[in-house]
Design a protein around this motif. Structure first.
Motif, PDB file in Angstrom:
ATOM      1  N   HIS A   1       0.817  -1.197   0.000  1.00  0.00           N
ATOM      2  CA  HIS A   1       0.000   0.000   0.000  1.00  0.00           C
ATOM      3  C   HIS A   1       0.854   1.251   0.000  1.00  0.00           C
ATOM      4  O   HIS A   1       0.644   2.192  -0.763  1.00  0.00           O
TER       5      HIS A   1
ATOM      6  N   THR B   1       1.931   6.290  -7.070  1.00  0.00           N
ATOM      7  CA  THR B   1       0.844   7.064  -7.662  1.00  0.00           C
ATOM      8  C   THR B   1       1.144   8.552  -7.642  1.00  0.00           C
ATOM      9  O   THR B   1       0.931   9.253  -8.635  1.00  0.00           O
ATOM     10  N   THR B   2       1.620   9.042  -6.501  1.00  0.00           N
ATOM     11  CA  THR B   2       1.903  10.484  -6.452  1.00  0.00           C
ATOM     12  C   THR B   2       2.961  10.854  -7.470  1.00  0.00           C
ATOM     13  O   THR B   2       2.853  11.853  -8.174  1.00  0.00           O
TER      14      THR B   2
ATOM     15  N   VAL C   1      -4.545   1.593  -5.228  1.00  0.00           N
ATOM     16  CA  VAL C   1      -4.311   2.150  -3.894  1.00  0.00           C
ATOM     17  C   VAL C   1      -5.602   2.040  -3.096  1.00  0.00           C
ATOM     18  O   VAL C   1      -5.626   1.575  -1.955  1.00  0.00           O
ATOM     19  N   ARG C   2      -6.662   2.446  -3.742  1.00  0.00           N
ATOM     20  CA  ARG C   2      -7.926   2.443  -3.023  1.00  0.00           C
ATOM     21  C   ARG C   2      -8.413   1.037  -2.744  1.00  0.00           C
ATOM     22  O   ARG C   2      -8.933   0.761  -1.653  1.00  0.00           O
TER      23      ARG C   2
ATOM     24  N   SER D   1      -6.556  -0.244   0.003  1.00  0.00           N
ATOM     25  CA  SER D   1      -7.072   0.347   1.231  1.00  0.00           C
ATOM     26  C   SER D   1      -8.272  -0.441   1.720  1.00  0.00           C
ATOM     27  O   SER D   1      -8.395  -0.772   2.902  1.00  0.00           O
TER      28      SER D   1
ATOM     29  N   ARG E   1      -3.737   4.358  -8.926  1.00  0.00           N
ATOM     30  CA  ARG E   1      -4.612   4.994  -7.969  1.00  0.00           C
ATOM     31  C   ARG E   1      -5.729   4.068  -7.552  1.00  0.00           C
ATOM     32  O   ARG E   1      -6.061   3.960  -6.381  1.00  0.00           O
TER      33      ARG E   1
ATOM     34  N   LYS F   1       1.098   3.835  -3.133  1.00  0.00           N
ATOM     35  CA  LYS F   1       0.666   5.219  -2.930  1.00  0.00           C
ATOM     36  C   LYS F   1       1.758   6.168  -3.415  1.00  0.00           C
ATOM     37  O   LYS F   1       1.502   7.142  -4.112  1.00  0.00           O
TER      38      LYS F   1
END
Lengths: 592, 405
Positions: B221, B228-229, B300-301, B304, B297, B225
């Protein structure tokens, strides 16, 4: 002057020595220039090219054979120079370039030459005669209609070094020349102009010459505040008047500035565009001075690289200009093996620097206050064009800088992404996905390098060159301003003349004979000044026109080259990106 | 433009629905949900949710309702809070439609209008509008993906709230949480995270598999993340490069007019090339965004959500063990044994149920992730290749035509 009228073949025979190249180049350039310049009616003088000396000599045909002999005996070099002079002076073909170049060229190789030139020039005192005589014959420059412009105007810039040597030679040349030429006018000024014209003409031809200068190996010499950066200046050339074909010297930054200063002093009034030198940067230099060799960080390395590239471009631009190339200071700069005398005047804090600053302020005020009555349509248009070009280039440059910055950012962010992907790939448990991610990371790493290189190309090829052009344009503006200044002088002289005449009339009315005498002298003096300044003005106008032609050609060519190179770089980057992705695809497909 | 109505048909969103087609099985036609239309009003986006179904519970075989973003969130929360679904990964809610960035840029552009030429201005405006459109399409796609996942899920599709969401023609009157509720929500999530940390520290998982999964998910995770950024930054930079070409191109054409006949044609050709190159670069940037950033992204979710699942399971385990202890204590004191036994039974069942489901879900997630990545990476690479080739070709033809001047 008679010399200048020599029939071409005469000169050809004389040309075996290394003045040959000089002349061929000198002669050829006018030809090339002629073809490109629609302005002056230049007959595409092919005769110029083959027998270089011939060109300069053509004007002489009407002269009886004797002068040629004289010429030959006098000197080969100077003869050629003289050759084109009378007519050449009237035609600004290579005027600015030729004059300086010719003289310059001849100096090192042929010491007596300048002397001879000068002497010959003196012969050319009779502008009227010369004109009538030369007009029909001069094939080189076509402005036969041009009024007898006393070459005097050309003299001043080059006058100094040449005048002294004149004396000894004059006696020889004069007698032979005089019979052919009506007693030269008393004006001692004329000669230079004549001499100038031929060299200018000779200078026009630069076709076969090759000179290439590279600036490399920036080294820090010394330590602390007294340290400086020295650069190796390597020259490769086949120009004759240089001693060798390929050599290098070490020069420091202030040497470059000193050279520029000297060139400006010598050539600006003749209406030449002097390529501007890279600017001083207090911050960058201090950083280098104080930083040690070990921690040369990327910032100062960058600065050094920028400066080195700028210096190289500066040198190459200056060397492409035939007149400047032949200038003795330039040659000394490029050739002299020892260290050059410190050009202290270039230091910003010296008294000379302060003086310069004051001068510049004065000039700026002058520029703004004096509005010249522009009678010449050409100049009007050109000034406009230069102004808008300046503004536009500045805008373009700003957007180029933005592009460079964004691309650098892109390179950085891509690098960051590559690292993040590498981490991700190491965490990923699914093995083939992990492999693919790893590949992705590597591909991105490679694209990052490509982007970075492209950003550099953006910078060095596009942005810096455009900046150079903006500076060149301001040099052009300086030249235009010189012309305005000469106009001012002329106007001023005319006004003073009117005043003196008035004074004389008054004195006559008052019946004061002694005063009248004095007033008469003053009137004559000022008449002469008016004439001279008018000539000067017209000369500089012509010179500028010619310079601008050359400038335009060079500018257009440079611009095209720059854009083409940039596009090629872009294309290469894209092709590299293609390769990167092509290798990645099978990896991605291999994910099970 | 942004104040007006903007209709976007899903058919236009070619390829913007990143994870949709392969994360869910579309062959099941018993319940099909999609977003057939979307309107952008001042501050909100209205989605037209269109359902086609053969299930008997629904009143009509085909119908549409208009929903707003808040209602999607409401739906998600219903699932999240439902204990029955504790063992499942709840599909992550779609992010709020965010046009702030575009709006800001448009405003800045408007302010700077005076300093650029008409064409430059109109070109940049076009770019911004395209950007806005792209954002719009993306948000539609994400809402759609959320719904389709629910619809395809064997258990979720039968959820009552889901049905209501799809069918109820009136406004669901889901008001956004007022302050009190927001604070409550904040408290809750705070509690949850502390609990999570506590549990992570104290609770030992009986099952190794889950232990491993937990550590893996956590690490993954974080890494994803981060990726992604960075990916977002990269696509942004790319877009800026493309946009700066606009100014370059227009600056060059102006230069051409000044220069006059000698250079004009040459310059105009170059300016034109830059214009075209810019479009290609822009496409590169948006494709990167779509294929790469969006995939990352999304996962990532999803990750999560998986973490949430694990947390729930852990909580359940803790409860189970607590129940066990209670039972032992009760047995020891011989009081309320039955109640304790019942509780323990419940807890045990729950836990087992969750564990099994969780295992399935996690494996499912893995598989989904791998497939999604594979598809998107391939598409990304192919698109990048295509664009690079196009640009190279463009430059080549330009270079070829130039020397002819």
């Amino acid at each position: 002057m008679a010399d200048s009228r020599e029939p071409p073949p005469l000169f050809n025979d004389d040309k075996e020595d290394d003045n040959d190249d000089l002349f061929s180049s000198a002669v050829q350039s006018p030809v090339s220039e002629q073809t490109t310049t629609p302005e002056d009616q230049r007959s595409p003088e092919d005769p110029l090219t083959p027998p270089p000396p011939a060109a300069s000599l053509t004007p002489e045909p009407h002269n009886p054979g004797t002068p040629p002999d004289l010429f030959e005996s006098v000197a080969e070099g100077p003869v050629v120079v003289q050759g084109g002079s009378p007519k050449l002076s009237s035609v600004p073909l290579d005027l600015p370039a030729g004059g300086n170049g010719g003289e310059g060229k001849q100096q090192p190789t042929f010491f007596p030459t300048p002397l001879q030139e000068v002497s010959l020039e003196e012969e050319g005192d009779e502008p009227d005669i010369f004109d009538t005589m030369s007009s029909p014959k001069l094939q080189l420059n076509q402005d036969t209609s041009e009024p007898p412009v006393p070459p005097s105007s050309i003299l001043p810039p080059m006058g100094a070094p040449l005048t002294p040597p004149v004396v000894p030679i004059t006696p020889t040349a004069t007698p032979s020349l005089t019979p052919n030429i009506t007693p030269a006018a008393p004006t001692p000024v004329t000669p230079v102009a004549v001499a100038r014209s031929s060299p200018e003409q000779a200078e026009g031809d630069g076709g076969d010459e090759f000179i290439q200068i590279t600036v490399s190996d920036p080294q820090k010499i010394g330590d602390g505040m007294s340290s400086y950066m020295a650069y190796k200046v390597t020259t490769k050339t086949n120009v004759s008047y240089f001693r060798k074909k390929h050599w290098s010297v070490m020069r420091r930054f202030s040497d470059f500035l000193g050279l520029h200063r000297k060139l400006v002093e010598k050539h600006l009034h003749s209406g030449r565009v002097i390529p501007p030198a890279p600017e001083k940067s207090a911050i960058g230099t201090t950083k280098i001075k104080l930083g040690s060799d070990k921690n040369a960080d990327s910032g100062s390395l960058d600065f050094i690289e920028r400066r080195r590239a700028a210096l190289e471009r500066y040198m190459n631009r200056t060397s492409t200009h035939p007149t400047l190339r032949a200038d003795p200071d330039f040659r000394e700069f490029v050739e002299l093996d020892a260290e050059l005398p410190r050009a202290t005047q270039t230091s910003a804090l010296s008294s000379a620097g302060v003086l310069r600053l004051l001068n510049r302020v004065g000039e700026t005020v002058n520029k703004m206050t004096f509005k010249m009555d522009e009678s010449d349509q050409w100049f009007e248009e050109r000034t406009q064009q230069i102004e808008s070009l300046d503004a536009q280039l500045r805008k373009l440059h700003a957007s180029m800088e933005r592009l460079v910055n964004y691309r650098r950012e892109l390179a950085l962010s891509t690098a960051a992404f590559a690292k993040a992907t590498a981490v991700l790939s190491s965490v990923e448990e699914h093995s083939s996905l992990s492999r693919a991610l790893h590949q992705l990371s590597e591909s991105t790493e490679r694209t990052q390098t490509i982007h970075h290189a492209q950003a550099d190309a953006d910078f060095y090829v596009l942005s810096e060159n455009t900046k150079d052009y903006i500076q060149l344009i301001s040099a052009v503006k300086d030249v235009f301003h010189e012309r305005v200044k000469t106009f001012q002088t002329w106007q001023h002289a005319q006004i003073t003349l009117a005043k003196k005449r008035e004074a004389k009339a008054k004195a006559e009315l008052a019946g004061r004979m002694d005063k009248v005498q004095q007033a008469q002298e003053e009137v004559t003096e000022w008449e002469g000044k008016v004439e001279r300044s008018q000539e000067e003005f017209e000369r500089i106008s012509r010179a500028i026109k010619k310079e601008m032609e050359q400038f335009d050609v060079m500018r257009v060519k440079d611009f095209r080259d720059m854009v083409i190179k940039y596009l090629e770089d872009l294309m290469t980057s894209q092709q590299q990106i293609i390769k990167v992705w092509e290798t990645f695809i099978p990896e991605a497909k291999a994910i099970s | 433009m942004m104040d007006g109505m903007e209709d976007v048909l899903p058919s236009e969103t070619n390829g913007t629905k990143s994870g949709r087609s392969d994360t869910v099985d579309l062959n099941d036609s018993t319940l099909q949900v999609d977003i057939s239309d979307a309107l952008s009003e001042r501050e909100k986006v209205k989605f037209t949710v269109h359902t086609k179904t053969t299930l008997p519970d629904y009143a009509k075989p085909e119908f549409s309702v208009v929903r707003q973003h808040e209602e999607f969130i409401w739906l998600h929360d219903r699932f999240d809070e439902n204990e029955d679904y504790a063992g499942y990964i709840i599909p992550p809610p779609p992010p709020r439609p965010d046009f702030d960035a575009s709006r800001e840029k448009l405003q800045k552009l408007g302010e700077g209008e005076g300093s650029m030429t008409k064409e430059e201005f109109s070109k940049m405006k076009q770019e911004l509008e395209a950007e806005y459109l792209a954002t719009f399409k993306k948000t539609v796609a994400m809402h759609e993906v959320f719904l389709t996942r629910l619809a395809q899920h064997t258990v979720f599709r039968n959820d009552h709230n889901f049905k209501v969401f799809l069918e109820y023609e009136q406004d669901l009157s889901v008001r956004t949480k007022n302050k009190k509720e927001k604070v409550e929500g904040l408290f809750k999530s705070f509690n949850k995270s502390t609990d999570e940390i506590l549990l992570a520290a104290t609770q030992k998982d009986v099952d190794d598999y889950f232990e491993r999964e937990k550590t893996f998910l956590l690490e993954y995770h974080m890494a994803i993340k981060d990726a992604t950024t960075k990916a977002d930054k990269m696509t942004q930079a790319h877009k800026s490069v493309a946009d700066s070409y606009i100014q370059l191109s227009s600056g060059l054409s102006q230069l051409g007019t000044i220069e006059g006949p000698r250079l004009e044609k040459f310059i105009n050709k170059v300016a034109d090339t830059f214009e075209k190159a810019r479009k290609v670069e822009g496409r590169v940037s948006s494709d990167e965004d779509l294929k790469l950033s969006d995939t990352l992204r999304y996962y990532v979710r999803d990750g999560s959500a998986a973490k949430d699942l694990l947390y729930r399971r852990l909580r359940c385990l803790a409860n189970y063990e607590q129940a066990n202890k209670n039972l032992d204590r009760a047995r020891a004191k011989n009081k309320d044994v039955h109640a304790a036994e019942l509780a323990q039974q419940n807890a045990c069942e729950k836990f087992e149920h969750i564990s099994n489901k969780a295992k399935e879900e996690l494996n499912d997630l893995k598989a989904r992730r791998v497939t999604a990545f594979k598809k998107n990476l391939i598409e990304l690479a192919e698109l990048e290749l295509k664009h690079a080739k196009a640009q190279a070709q463009l430059l080549k033809s330009c270079l070829q035509s130039l020397p002819e001047e």
